[in-house]
Scaffold this motif. Structure first.
Motif, PDB file in Angstrom:
ATOM      1  N   GLY A  93       0.820  -1.215   0.000  1.00 29.96           N
ATOM      2  CA  GLY A  93       0.000   0.000   0.000  1.00 29.96           C
ATOM      3  C   GLY A  93       0.845   1.253   0.000  1.00 29.96           C
ATOM      4  N   VAL A  94       1.898   1.263   0.814  1.00 30.67           N
ATOM      5  CA  VAL A  94       2.817   2.408   0.876  1.00 30.67           C
ATOM      6  C   VAL A  94       3.543   2.574  -0.460  1.00 30.67           C
ATOM      7  CG1 VAL A  94       4.951   3.271   1.951  1.00 30.67           C
ATOM      8  CG2 VAL A  94       3.129   2.330   3.378  1.00 30.67           C
ATOM      9  N   ILE A  95       4.009   1.471  -1.024  1.00 30.86           N
ATOM     10  CA  ILE A  95       4.721   1.527  -2.309  1.00 30.86           C
ATOM     11  C   ILE A  95       3.800   2.070  -3.410  1.00 30.86           C
ATOM     12  CG2 ILE A  95       5.742   0.102  -4.151  1.00 30.86           C
ATOM     13  CD1 ILE A  95       6.824  -1.723  -1.860  1.00 30.86           C
ATOM     14  N   LEU A  96       2.578   1.549  -3.452  1.00 27.30           N
ATOM     15  CA  LEU A  96       1.642   1.956  -4.509  1.00 27.30           C
ATOM     16  C   LEU A  96       1.168   3.391  -4.366  1.00 27.30           C
ATOM     17  CD1 LEU A  96      -0.517  -1.283  -4.746  1.00 27.30           C
ATOM     18  CD2 LEU A  96       1.052  -0.418  -6.493  1.00 27.30           C
ATOM     19  N   LYS A  97       1.245   3.931  -3.154  1.00 26.45           N
ATOM     20  CA  LYS A  97       0.813   5.315  -2.901  1.00 26.45           C
ATOM     21  C   LYS A  97       1.694   6.308  -3.662  1.00 26.45           C
ATOM     22  CE  LYS A  97      -1.680   8.059  -0.090  1.00 26.45           C
ATOM     23  NZ  LYS A  97      -2.578   8.777  -0.951  1.00 26.45           N
ATOM     24  N   ASN A  98       2.930   5.926  -3.932  1.00 29.92           N
ATOM     25  CA  ASN A  98       3.873   6.806  -4.627  1.00 29.92           C
ATOM     26  C   ASN A  98       3.684   6.747  -6.136  1.00 29.92           C
ATOM     27  OD1 ASN A  98       5.316   7.577  -2.214  1.00 29.92           O
ATOM     28  ND2 ASN A  98       6.099   5.495  -2.191  1.00 29.92           N
ATOM     29  N   ASP A  99       4.171   7.791  -6.795  1.00 26.63           N
ATOM     30  CA  ASP A  99       4.188   7.793  -8.260  1.00 26.63           C
ATOM     31  C   ASP A  99       5.430   7.060  -8.735  1.00 26.63           C
ATOM     32  OD1 ASP A  99       1.838   9.264  -8.566  1.00 26.63           O
ATOM     33  OD2 ASP A  99       2.892  11.151  -8.228  1.00 26.63           O
ATOM     34  N   PHE A 100       5.320   6.441  -9.896  1.00 24.87           N
ATOM     35  CA  PHE A 100       6.425   5.647 -10.411  1.00 24.87           C
ATOM     36  C   PHE A 100       6.970   6.221 -11.705  1.00 24.87           C
ATOM     37  CE2 PHE A 100       3.682   2.785  -8.054  1.00 24.87           C
ATOM     38  CZ  PHE A 100       4.601   2.282  -7.149  1.00 24.87           C
ATOM     39  N   SER A 101       8.228   5.980 -11.903  1.00 21.52           N
ATOM     40  CA  SER A 101       8.859   6.310 -13.174  1.00 21.52           C
ATOM     41  C   SER A 101       9.358   5.009 -13.785  1.00 21.52           C
ATOM     42  CB  SER A 101      10.022   7.272 -12.946  1.00 21.52           C
ATOM     43  OG  SER A 101      11.043   6.634 -12.205  1.00 21.52           O
ATOM     44  N   LEU A 105      10.601   1.108 -11.986  1.00 23.96           N
ATOM     45  CA  LEU A 105      10.253  -0.226 -12.465  1.00 23.96           C
ATOM     46  C   LEU A 105      11.492  -0.998 -12.906  1.00 23.96           C
ATOM     47  CD1 LEU A 105       7.005   0.593 -14.455  1.00 23.96           C
ATOM     48  CD2 LEU A 105       7.186  -0.538 -12.247  1.00 23.96           C
ATOM     49  N   LEU A 106      12.467  -0.292 -13.452  1.00 19.98           N
ATOM     50  CA  LEU A 106      13.715  -0.925 -13.867  1.00 19.98           C
ATOM     51  C   LEU A 106      14.462  -1.500 -12.666  1.00 19.98           C
ATOM     52  CD1 LEU A 106      15.255  -1.410 -16.489  1.00 19.98           C
ATOM     53  CD2 LEU A 106      16.562   0.654 -16.021  1.00 19.98           C
ATOM     54  N   VAL A 107      14.418  -0.772 -11.540  1.00 21.38           N
ATOM     55  CA  VAL A 107      15.066  -1.247 -10.311  1.00 21.38           C
ATOM     56  C   VAL A 107      14.423  -2.551  -9.848  1.00 21.38           C
ATOM     57  CG1 VAL A 107      15.390  -0.716  -7.850  1.00 21.38           C
ATOM     58  CG2 VAL A 107      15.853   1.029  -9.555  1.00 21.38           C
ATOM     59  N   PRO A 111      14.969  -7.972  -8.909  1.00 14.96           N
ATOM     60  CA  PRO A 111      14.291  -8.939  -8.033  1.00 14.96           C
ATOM     61  C   PRO A 111      13.214  -9.745  -8.753  1.00 14.96           C
ATOM     62  CG  PRO A 111      14.095  -6.691  -7.141  1.00 14.96           C
ATOM     63  CD  PRO A 111      14.884  -6.617  -8.389  1.00 14.96           C
ATOM     64  N   GLU A 112      12.580  -9.171  -9.771  1.00 16.03           N
ATOM     65  CA  GLU A 112      11.563  -9.911 -10.530  1.00 16.03           C
ATOM     66  C   GLU A 112      12.188 -11.085 -11.265  1.00 16.03           C
ATOM     67  OE1 GLU A 112       8.339 -11.436 -12.594  1.00 16.03           O
ATOM     68  OE2 GLU A 112       8.400 -10.236 -10.770  1.00 16.03           O
ATOM     69  N   PHE A 163       0.796   0.653 -17.445  1.00 13.66           N
ATOM     70  CA  PHE A 163       0.061   0.492 -16.191  1.00 13.66           C
ATOM     71  C   PHE A 163       1.062   0.128 -15.090  1.00 13.66           C
ATOM     72  CE2 PHE A 163      -3.839  -1.038 -18.797  1.00 13.66           C
ATOM     73  CZ  PHE A 163      -4.135   0.278 -19.140  1.00 13.66           C
ATOM     74  N   GLU A 164       1.720   1.156 -14.541  1.00 14.66           N
ATOM     75  CA  GLU A 164       2.808   0.927 -13.599  1.00 14.66           C
ATOM     76  C   GLU A 164       2.345   0.199 -12.337  1.00 14.66           C
ATOM     77  OE1 GLU A 164       2.213   4.008 -14.881  1.00 14.66           O
ATOM     78  OE2 GLU A 164       3.979   4.414 -16.130  1.00 14.66           O
ATOM     79  N   LYS A 165       1.187   0.586 -11.815  1.00 17.75           N
ATOM     80  CA  LYS A 165       0.732  -0.026 -10.561  1.00 17.75           C
ATOM     81  C   LYS A 165       0.391  -1.506 -10.741  1.00 17.75           C
ATOM     82  CE  LYS A 165      -0.539   4.180  -8.222  1.00 17.75           C
ATOM     83  NZ  LYS A 165      -1.510   4.924  -7.447  1.00 17.75           N
ATOM     84  N   THR A 166      -0.166  -1.856 -11.879  1.00 11.75           N
ATOM     85  CA  THR A 166      -0.429  -3.265 -12.167  1.00 11.75           C
ATOM     86  C   THR A 166       0.889  -4.031 -12.253  1.00 11.75           C
ATOM     87  OG1 THR A 166      -2.436  -2.695 -13.379  1.00 11.75           O
ATOM     88  CG2 THR A 166      -1.509  -4.868 -13.805  1.00 11.75           C
ATOM     89  N   SER A 167       1.874  -3.426 -12.893  1.00  8.37           N
ATOM     90  CA  SER A 167       3.203  -4.052 -12.995  1.00  8.37           C
ATOM     91  C   SER A 167       3.803  -4.292 -11.620  1.00  8.37           C
ATOM     92  CB  SER A 167       4.147  -3.166 -13.810  1.00  8.37           C
ATOM     93  OG  SER A 167       3.614  -2.898 -15.080  1.00  8.37           O
ATOM     94  N   ILE A 168       3.673  -3.294 -10.742  1.00 11.18           N
ATOM     95  CA  ILE A 168       4.200  -3.424  -9.376  1.00 11.18           C
ATOM     96  C   ILE A 168       3.502  -4.571  -8.648  1.00 11.18           C
ATOM     97  CG2 ILE A 168       4.317  -2.285  -7.118  1.00 11.18           C
ATOM     98  CD1 ILE A 168       6.295  -1.067  -8.985  1.00 11.18           C
TER      99      ILE A 168
END
Length: 198
Positions: A93-101, A105-107, A111-112, A163-168
């Motif tokens: 929830g905390v991670i998703l609250k932020n905006d992503f670049s 996602l590359l970082v 781990p993925e 869709f960054e949040k879906t990717s996360i």
């Protein structure tokens, strides 16, 4: 929670609502029901609080779909399981609250990739609560890999569409499953070594 369930079942037995011969079964069923109710409540509170309810539901579906075939670590008590699950949901929830670049996602791609390899190579990992025979391992491995590849397809599509949040959510579910597999593998390895020394 375990004591509360025992008291509740004992109360129902005394009132003649439940049969005493089935006490363990009732306690198990109530623990599962209560655990799932608390898990859903935590997800709803965190999801609504962080405005990430849809994403947290998506994560839960992806995680559960893969986890049922991949296996992994199980806590000894429902309280610990709920506590750890709540912590995972809160972190996401905390991670998703932020905006992503794209850089964020590359970082997560490292781990993925590691998580994908761990899940692909190690699953299914059974535990002392759910032992799998050889045929079950073959079936679970095949189904787990199908689910994993389907989720990788969803990840690729969500990255392509931006869709960054879906990717996360997809990546985070794989990371948590991979950690669970690794924990159970290490737990089994060290437990077997301790038993063989005695």
């Amino acid at each position: 929670m375990e004591k509360a369930v025992k008291r509740f079942v004992s109360f129902q037995i005394k009132k003649g609502i439940l049969e005493e011969t089935q006490q363990e079964l009732y306690e198990y069923a109530y623990r599962i029901l209560l655990g799932r109710t608390i898990a859903v409540a935590v997800l709803l509170v965190i999801g609504i609080g962080f405005h990430t309810l849809i994403e947290l539901i998506l994560f839960s579906i992806l995680f559960a779909a893969l986890r049922q075939y991949a296996g992994g670590f199980h806590f000894s008590t429902m309280d610990r399981c709920i506590g750890f699950s709540s912590l995972i949901i809160l972190m996401l929830g905390v991670i998703l609250k932020n905006d992503f670049s794209c850089m964020d996602l590359l970082v997560l791609s490292v781990p993925e990739i590691l998580s994908f390899l761990i899940i692909w190579l190690m699953s299914p990992v059974d535990c002392k609560n759910k032992r799998l025979d050889d045929l079950e391992k073959i079936i679970y491995r095949k189904r787990g890999r199908i689910v994993l590849l389907t989720e990788i397809g969803l990840l690729a599509l969500s990255l392509f569409l931006g869709f960054e949040k879906t990717s996360i959510c997809v990546m985070f579910s794989h990371i948590v499953v991979a950690i669970s597999l690794s924990m159970e593998f290490l737990n089994s390895y060290f437990f077997e070594r301790r038993v063989s020394k005695n």
